[in-house]
Design an enzyme around this catalytic site. Structure first.
Site, PDB file in Angstrom:
ATOM      1  N   GLY A  15      -4.251  -4.834  -4.361  1.00 25.60           N
ATOM      2  CA  GLY A  15      -5.275  -3.895  -4.783  1.00 25.60           C
ATOM      3  C   GLY A  15      -4.611  -2.571  -5.089  1.00 25.60           C
ATOM      4  O   GLY A  15      -4.159  -1.879  -4.188  1.00 25.60           O
ATOM      5  N   HIS A  16      -4.479  -2.266  -6.355  1.00 28.16           N
ATOM      6  CA  HIS A  16      -3.900  -0.987  -6.754  1.00 28.16           C
ATOM      7  C   HIS A  16      -5.032  -0.049  -7.146  1.00 28.16           C
ATOM      8  O   HIS A  16      -5.874  -0.397  -7.949  1.00 28.16           O
ATOM      9  CB  HIS A  16      -2.973  -1.157  -7.961  1.00 28.16           C
ATOM     10  CG  HIS A  16      -1.676  -1.809  -7.615  1.00 28.16           C
ATOM     11  ND1 HIS A  16      -0.713  -2.065  -8.562  1.00 28.16           N
ATOM     12  CD2 HIS A  16      -1.193  -2.254  -6.454  1.00 28.16           C
ATOM     13  CE1 HIS A  16       0.315  -2.639  -7.967  1.00 28.16           C
ATOM     14  NE2 HIS A  16       0.032  -2.768  -6.690  1.00 28.16           N
ATOM     15  N   ASP A  66       0.812  -1.223   0.000  1.00 23.67           N
ATOM     16  CA  ASP A  66       0.000   0.000   0.000  1.00 23.67           C
ATOM     17  C   ASP A  66       0.841   1.267   0.000  1.00 23.67           C
ATOM     18  O   ASP A  66       0.451   2.289   0.573  1.00 23.67           O
ATOM     19  CB  ASP A  66      -0.968   0.020   1.201  1.00 23.67           C
ATOM     20  CG  ASP A  66      -1.755  -1.269   1.293  1.00 23.67           C
ATOM     21  OD1 ASP A  66      -2.239  -1.711   0.242  1.00 23.67           O
ATOM     22  OD2 ASP A  66      -1.865  -1.827   2.396  1.00 23.67           O
ATOM     23  N   GLN A 120       2.145  -6.031  -3.129  1.00 25.85           N
ATOM     24  CA  GLN A 120       2.525  -6.052  -1.704  1.00 25.85           C
ATOM     25  C   GLN A 120       3.829  -5.258  -1.485  1.00 25.85           C
ATOM     26  O   GLN A 120       4.124  -4.382  -2.261  1.00 25.85           O
ATOM     27  CB  GLN A 120       2.661  -7.490  -1.184  1.00 25.85           C
ATOM     28  CG  GLN A 120       1.333  -8.237  -1.056  1.00 25.85           C
ATOM     29  CD  GLN A 120       0.903  -8.940  -2.328  1.00 25.85           C
ATOM     30  OE1 GLN A 120       1.711  -9.565  -2.989  1.00 25.85           O
ATOM     31  NE2 GLN A 120      -0.359  -8.848  -2.666  1.00 25.85           N
ATOM     32  N   LYS A 126       2.052   2.134  -5.112  1.00 26.47           N
ATOM     33  CA  LYS A 126       2.696   1.628  -6.335  1.00 26.47           C
ATOM     34  C   LYS A 126       1.784   1.770  -7.553  1.00 26.47           C
ATOM     35  O   LYS A 126       2.256   1.982  -8.655  1.00 26.47           O
ATOM     36  CB  LYS A 126       3.053   0.135  -6.185  1.00 26.47           C
ATOM     37  CG  LYS A 126       4.077  -0.153  -5.112  1.00 26.47           C
ATOM     38  CD  LYS A 126       4.334  -1.633  -4.985  1.00 26.47           C
ATOM     39  CE  LYS A 126       3.168  -2.430  -4.491  1.00 26.47           C
ATOM     40  NZ  LYS A 126       2.725  -2.166  -3.134  1.00 26.47           N
TER      41      LYS A 126
HETATM   42  P1  IMP Z   1      -2.341 -12.905   2.071  1.00 29.76           P
HETATM   43  O1  IMP Z   1      -1.433 -12.363   1.039  1.00 29.76           O
HETATM   44  O2  IMP Z   1      -3.799 -12.700   1.764  1.00 29.76           O
HETATM   45  O3  IMP Z   1      -2.006 -14.336   2.399  1.00 29.76           O
HETATM   46  O4  IMP Z   1      -2.104 -12.097   3.434  1.00 29.76           O
HETATM   47  C1  IMP Z   1      -0.869 -12.162   4.137  1.00 29.76           C
HETATM   48  C2  IMP Z   1      -0.502 -10.801   4.711  1.00 29.76           C
HETATM   49  O5  IMP Z   1      -0.179  -9.917   3.652  1.00 29.76           O
HETATM   50  C3  IMP Z   1      -1.620 -10.124   5.514  1.00 29.76           C
HETATM   51  O6  IMP Z   1      -1.036  -9.359   6.543  1.00 29.76           O
HETATM   52  C4  IMP Z   1      -2.239  -9.187   4.488  1.00 29.76           C
HETATM   53  O7  IMP Z   1      -2.888  -8.083   5.106  1.00 29.76           O
HETATM   54  C5  IMP Z   1      -0.996  -8.749   3.732  1.00 29.76           C
HETATM   55  N1  IMP Z   1      -1.273  -8.320   2.345  1.00 29.76           N
HETATM   56  C6  IMP Z   1      -1.519  -9.110   1.281  1.00 29.76           C
HETATM   57  N2  IMP Z   1      -1.698  -8.358   0.183  1.00 29.76           N
HETATM   58  C7  IMP Z   1      -1.547  -7.078   0.555  1.00 29.76           C
HETATM   59  C8  IMP Z   1      -1.577  -5.832  -0.161  1.00 29.76           C
HETATM   60  O8  IMP Z   1      -1.781  -5.758  -1.377  1.00 29.76           O
HETATM   61  N3  IMP Z   1      -1.353  -4.718   0.581  1.00 29.76           N
HETATM   62  C9  IMP Z   1      -1.097  -4.775   1.915  1.00 29.76           C
HETATM   63  N4  IMP Z   1      -1.044  -5.910   2.619  1.00 29.76           N
HETATM   64  C10 IMP Z   1      -1.274  -7.057   1.941  1.00 29.76           C
END
Ligand code: IMP
Length: 419
Positions: free
Chosen positions: A40-41, A13, A218, A16
């Site tokens: 999520g962009h 977040d 991420q 990007k």
């Molecule tokens: P997962 O990727 O859904 O398995 O989540 C694992 C961790 O990564 C959790 O803390 C999520 O909140 C975090 N996470 C996954 N994708 C994003 C993103 O796009 N932005 C911020 N945090 C993310």
């Protein structure tokens, strides 16, 4: 500039999406290399908000190739919904390409994730519940379903048989193989026109001298190897992930750009040394609209962390940095920057690698006076308040790398170039 990798330097977040959107203008193709619809962009164009989960953000420019590499885990239902949503806004995806080797997020992956998160209780990861972890786990366990399998009835039926019997024994899941076969073959039929060997495609484009943009999802501290494990996502988020996640050699990468927010946020559980509770945390959360683009969850907010920046510069080999959302700090009287950690009385300059340290270390702060001025309309460097310039300079010094651009406004066109 050819072949740029863009990565997040914090916990995701960082903004990007806007950086990619801006760079996509001068690129021929935008390529996703890891993650899935957990990402999520958000891009704002003329006041209209576009949220991308799987499709590379370059889709907003006609004629740009949008490529989903083999390192991505694809939920076909989400992808089809996203294609439809863009189509409803008159954005046709004629140049969308999907790797035949990308792994598929199956409906049972989301159920498995839910069970595992519940069993962890207090120790839950706080995932996005998009089935990402279980899909990567099946990939590593060599039983995963790949996009190409959705086009082959016999292969898919056999994989479903193996997987469903495994997960039935393991968690007692009871899915109908026949229903899943029907459902996923249908997804395959709808996605077939996009499916290709994306490694071959990307390498050919590079040979032709096209400008490629590799879009990281991420952030560095969510990397499965280099992040705050186990509170991470399940893929390699760092710049090196672009090579394995697309099928290109490291020698082909021209530049690695890091994106950092002027403060830090995190969604989900896990350590966060510079987290702020109380009023200032609220100012950042509301001022920066810090709510997850994928889940809508409020993000935890904290001061800028220079230890993390130095670490991200190292593990990604960052060439330069883009600093976003600086205007969110406009209201603050005082601004802190973390320059080191203290653990059991000892000063730590380098990012530690154990959970125990992240949970117990104390940030060592430098404090600066805020600039207390609305900066959201500033377009050129010389108009920046002196104290803001000092803040930027200090971050450059701490990180040991130049900041090339700033963003001070969520609108698409607003990007301020420095130096
Ligand atoms: P997962 O990727 O859904 O398995 O989540 C694992 C961790 O990564 C959790 O803390 C999520 O909140 C975090 N996470 C996954 N994708 C994003 C993103 O796009 N932005 C911020 N945090 C993310």
């Amino acid at each position: 500039m050819a072949n740029i990798v863009v990565v997040g330097t914090q916990w995701g977040d960082e903004g990007k999406g806007r950086v990619i959107d801006s760079l996509a203008r001068t690129s021929d193709a935008v390529v996703r290399f890891q993650g899935g619809s957990n990402a999520g962009h958000t891009v704002v164009v003329n006041g209209e908000k576009f949220v991308f989960h799987l499709i590379p953000s370059g889709a907003l420019y006609p004629g740009k190739k949008c490529i989903i590499g083999n390192g991505v885990v694809v939920d076909p239902q989400d992808l089809l919904l996203e294609i439809e949503a863009l189509r409803s806004k008159q954005i046709e995806l004629k140049d969308l390409y999907l790797s035949s080797n990308a792994h598929v997020v199956m409906s049972y992956h989301k159920r498995i994730e839910q069970i595992e998160e519940e069993r962890r209780g207090e120790q839950r990861i706080g995932t996005t519940r998009r089935g990402i972890g279980p899909a990567y786990a099946d990939k590593a366990a060599r039983r995963g379903v790949r996009v190409a399998d959705l086009l082959e009835k016999g292969v898919l039926a056999e994989k479903l048989r193996i997987n469903l019997s495994f997960w039935k024994n393991f968690y007692g899941l009871d899915y109908s193989a026949e229903d899943l076969l029907h459902q996923y073959l249908e997804y395959g039929r709808k996605l077939k026109r996009y499916v290709t060997d994306t490694s071959l495609l990307v390498n050919r484009l590079m040979q032709e001298g096209k400008n490629m943009l590799f879009e990281g999802a991420q952030g560095t501290l969510l990397d499965v190897d280099h992040g705050t494990y186990p509170f991470v996502t399940s893929s390699n988020v760092v710049a090196g992930g672009a090579c394995t996640g697309v099928g290109i050699g490291p020698t082909k990468i021209g530049k690695v750009l890091g994106v950092a927010k002027a403060y830090v946020t995190r969604v989900g559980q896990g350590p966060f040394p510079t987290e702020i509770q109380g009023k200032i945390g609220e100012i950042l959360k509301e001022g920066g609209q810090e709510y997850g683009a994928t889940t809508g969850r409020p993000r935890r907010c904290g001061w800028f962390d220079g230890v993390i920046l130095r670490y991200a510069a190292r593990v990604n080999g960052l060439d330069e940095l883009i600093l976003t959302k600086l205007d969110v700090l406009d209201l603050l009287d005082k601004i802190k920057i973390c320059v080191a950690y203290k653990y059991r009385g000892k000063l730590i300059q380098d990012f530690p690698f154990e959970l125990e340290y992240w949970e117990r270390c104390q940030p060592v702060y430098e404090e600066m006076k805020g600039w207390k001025k609305d900066t959201s309309r500033i377009k050129i460097e010389k108009d920046l308040p002196k104290r803001m310039r000092e803040y930027i300079k200090r971050i450059e010094e701490i990180g040991g790398l130049p900041i090339s651009h700033l963003s001070l406004n969520p609108e698409r066109s607003e990007f301020l170039s420095l130096h």
